[in-house]
Design an enzyme around this catalytic site. Structure first.
Site, short mmCIF file in Angstrom:
data_model
loop_
_atom_site.label_atom_id
_atom_site.label_comp_id
_atom_site.label_asym_id
_atom_site.label_seq_id
_atom_site.Cartn_x
_atom_site.Cartn_y
_atom_site.Cartn_z
N ASN A 111 -20.25 14.14 -8.27
CA ASN A 111 -19.20 15.02 -8.68
C ASN A 111 -18.95 15.95 -7.53
O ASN A 111 -17.58 15.88 -7.11
CB ASN A 111 -19.40 15.92 -9.69
CG ASN A 111 -19.47 15.27 -10.88
OD1 ASN A 111 -19.43 13.82 -10.86
ND2 ASN A 111 -19.90 15.64 -12.12
N HIS A 157 31.17 19.71 0.55
CA HIS A 157 31.65 18.76 -0.33
C HIS A 157 31.92 17.40 0.46
O HIS A 157 33.07 16.68 0.02
CB HIS A 157 32.83 19.10 -1.16
CG HIS A 157 32.68 20.49 -1.68
ND1 HIS A 157 32.32 20.73 -2.73
CD2 HIS A 157 33.04 21.79 -1.22
CE1 HIS A 157 32.51 22.02 -3.15
NE2 HIS A 157 32.63 22.67 -2.02
N SER A 278 21.81 -9.50 8.25
CA SER A 278 22.19 -10.02 7.17
C SER A 278 21.81 -11.48 7.11
O SER A 278 22.06 -12.14 8.22
CB SER A 278 23.35 -9.83 6.60
OG SER A 278 23.75 -10.65 5.72
N LYS A 284 26.59 -8.58 10.45
CA LYS A 284 26.17 -7.29 10.10
C LYS A 284 24.76 -6.78 10.81
O LYS A 284 24.19 -7.63 11.13
CB LYS A 284 25.80 -7.51 8.66
CG LYS A 284 27.03 -7.71 7.91
CD LYS A 284 26.63 -7.00 6.35
CE LYS A 284 26.66 -5.49 6.51
NZ LYS A 284 26.41 -5.16 4.97
N GLU A 291 17.41 3.77 5.18
CA GLU A 291 17.43 3.22 3.55
C GLU A 291 16.22 3.44 3.08
O GLU A 291 16.00 3.90 1.87
CB GLU A 291 18.25 1.90 3.45
CG GLU A 291 19.84 2.10 3.61
CD GLU A 291 20.45 0.74 3.54
OE1 GLU A 291 21.48 0.62 3.18
OE2 GLU A 291 19.93 -0.29 3.98
N GLN A 323 -10.71 10.09 -11.08
CA GLN A 323 -10.58 8.98 -10.37
C GLN A 323 -9.29 8.47 -10.04
O GLN A 323 -9.13 7.87 -9.03
CB GLN A 323 -11.61 7.89 -10.91
CG GLN A 323 -11.58 6.72 -10.36
CD GLN A 323 -12.67 5.88 -10.57
OE1 GLN A 323 -13.82 6.17 -10.51
NE2 GLN A 323 -12.27 4.70 -11.29
N LYS A 326 -6.82 9.27 -6.41
CA LYS A 326 -6.66 8.59 -5.06
C LYS A 326 -5.58 8.06 -4.66
O LYS A 326 -5.13 8.41 -3.58
CB LYS A 326 -8.16 7.93 -4.82
CG LYS A 326 -9.19 9.12 -4.58
CD LYS A 326 -10.56 8.47 -4.59
CE LYS A 326 -11.77 9.43 -5.36
NZ LYS A 326 -11.32 9.64 -6.64
N1 ARG Z 1 -15.56 7.19 -8.46
C1 ARG Z 1 -15.57 8.38 -8.79
C2 ARG Z 1 -14.15 9.24 -8.63
O1 ARG Z 1 -13.31 8.44 -7.64
C3 ARG Z 1 -16.70 9.22 -8.10
C4 ARG Z 1 -17.10 10.46 -9.19
C5 ARG Z 1 -17.94 9.59 -10.17
N2 ARG Z 1 -18.65 10.89 -10.69
C6 ARG Z 1 -19.01 10.71 -12.08
N3 ARG Z 1 -19.81 11.56 -12.51
N4 ARG Z 1 -18.96 9.47 -12.89
O2 ARG Z 1 -13.76 9.96 -9.12
#
Ligand code: ARG
Length: 468
Positions: A111, A157, A278, A284, A291, A323, A326
């Site tokens: 953690n 505008h 194109s 073109k 874009e 999790q 990410k």
């Molecule tokens: N893969 C987990 C995450 O990205 C890591 C932390 C996991 N901790 C746990 N107590 N299961 O959050």
């Protein structure tokens, strides 16, 4: 059955589907450098505080260095069955150096480990984005510097309103990007605290030194409340928001580039290097880059809302929901960095079509307001009357098919006999532009002041440190 390193209670093999859902290695392997760096600092701190022997620390350190080199070179591919990057590296370490590897996780939990890895990644991304933004602002200011002489119709505008210079228009974007720099830097400072040593949620009974690992990893100090620290993803949400707002700015610039490069406007021409063709229409030349940049806002906003929604109502402390933090961040950061790079390159290479811009200032009677003001100031005519007289002059120009600034003195006098040669000067668009000399206005002098102030700021930024 092989013994799972992170479960003493579970005796049966995991379902294949559980692995597919649960394993984060396919994406959190992005964090391998941060994970190794965090582990090295942790191991050193354990050794310094008598929790590991010098020998154990040395072998952990060299093992981790080797693993980093193997991942860098592609020899260790991080495509195994491990649950996440933390387990993958720990397993590999133990496989390499034996029992010392099993001591690394003393006084630590995944953690605080994931919190420190991810925070390091976000802090680095803040720095990278700030550097790219500074480069982009330099480009925008250079363009502004070389285009103060170029007039174009300023719009409201999307209708012609008042003449401005192109440099002034570009400086509006430099100002937005400057605020973005300040926002990324402020997030960096607010979050520059080390989570390492918070362990699972409550701290640890080992005699650790969180200050030492914080210093080693480049944080300002350790965080204070461990329960908050392992639950906190504000740093991730902040970078997602900052990127969303950055893309809002980029999308507005992109939209203008797209409009300006149309045949109707022809204000700019994107270089061939930054245009696409194109497959069917041979003539073109398409502005695919702006874009795509315009569209990236959608994805950035989606990523922000995704993580806000994950975090909402989560009980303290760590929950596996987290999790899901990410992928949105990796995605937004990657898109922000490539977008900033290509935007900078494309702006440097684009052509500014001065003739088209200036021709456009002869459409829309841009100096009409100035003539009305002149009637008030010189002839003491009440503004509402001046407004109507000018309206009649505009109608006359319309009848003739010319711009108000192209009328002759006798045309003006046919409507208001008291007008003299000065009125012709008043109607000149360039004079009209330069008369807007109030602070922050579009006059040449005010534009130059804005450029100077941005250049001073850029110098300071390049000298300065993010941490102060
Ligand atoms: N893969 C987990 C995450 O990205 C890591 C932390 C996991 N901790 C746990 N107590 N299961 O959050």
């Amino acid at each position: 059955m092989s013994k799972k390193i992170a479960s003493a209670r579970i005796t049966e093999d995991s379902s294949q589907l559980l692995k597919e859902l649960n394993n984060s290695l396919p994406f959190d392997r992005e964090l391998y450098r941060e994970d190794i760096e965090g582990s090295k600092a942790h191991a050193y701190m354990l050794y310094k505080n008598g929790i590991l022997s010098k020998h154990e620390f040395r072998s952990i350190e060299s093992g981790l260095n080797e693993i980093r080199d193997e991942i860098d070179s592609g020899e260790f591919r991080l495509d195994g069955d491990d649950e996440d990057i933390h387990m993958a590296i720990e397993q590999r370490l133990t496989h390499k150096i034996g029992s010392a590897g099993k001591r690394l996780h003393t006084a630590r939990s995944r953690n605080d480990q994931v919190a420190v890895d991810f925070r390091l990644y976000v802090q680095r991304s803040n720095r990278e984005i700030v550097n790219l933004l500074i480069k982009l602002i330099e480009t925008v200011v250079d363009i502004a510097d070389s285009s103060i002489e170029i007039m174009l119709p300023g719009m409201t505008h999307l209708q012609h309103a008042q003449p401005i210079n192109f440099g002034y228009h570009m400086l509006a974007y430099a100002s937005m990007f400057k605020r973005d720099v300040e926002r990324f830097k402020s997030s960096y400072r607010r979050n520059n605290y080390s989570p390492l040593g918070c362990a699972a949620l409550a701290g640890t009974s080992y005699p650790i030194d969180r200050g030492l690992t914080s210093d080693m990893l480049g944080f300002r100090e350790p965080t204070l409340n461990c329960l908050d620290t392992v639950s906190d993803r504000d740093f991730a949400l902040e970078i997602l928001f900052n990127i969303s707002l950055l893309f809002t700015h980029i999308s507005r610039l992109s939209e203008e580039l797209i409009i300006w490069s149309s045949s109707e406007f022809n204000f700019i021409t994107l270089s061939d290097r930054h245009s696409t063709g194109s497959s069917i229409m041979p003539q073109k030349k398409n502005p695919d880059i702006p874009e795509l940049l315009r569209a990236k806002s959608g994805r950035a906003n989606g990523n922000l809302v995704a993580l806000l929604t994950v975090m909402k109502s989560l009980p303290l402390a760590y929950n596996k929901d987290m999790q899901e933090d990410k992928e949105p961040v990796f995605d937004s950061v990657k898109n922000a960095t490539i977008s900033l790079k290509i935007l900078d390159e494309m702006l440097r290479d684009m052509n500014i079509n001065r003739d088209s811009m200036e021709r456009a200032t002869l459409v829309g009677h841009l100096s009409a307001t100035d003539l009305a003001d002149h009637l008030v100031k010189r002839l003491n005519i009440p503004f509402r009357d001046a407004y109507h007289i000018t309206g009649e002059i505009v109608n006359l120009a319309e009848d003739r098919g010319v711009d108000i600034s192209e009328l002759q003195l006798k045309d003006l006098q046919s409507i208001e006999p008291k007008l003299d040669g000065e009125a012709l000067e008043i109607l000149d668009n360039r004079r009209c532009m330069d008369s807007r000399d109030s602070l922050g206005g579009t006059s040449t002098e005010q534009t130059l002041k804005q450029i100077d102030s941005l250049k001073d700021w850029l110098l300071e930024e390049k000298r300065g440190d993010l941490d102060v």
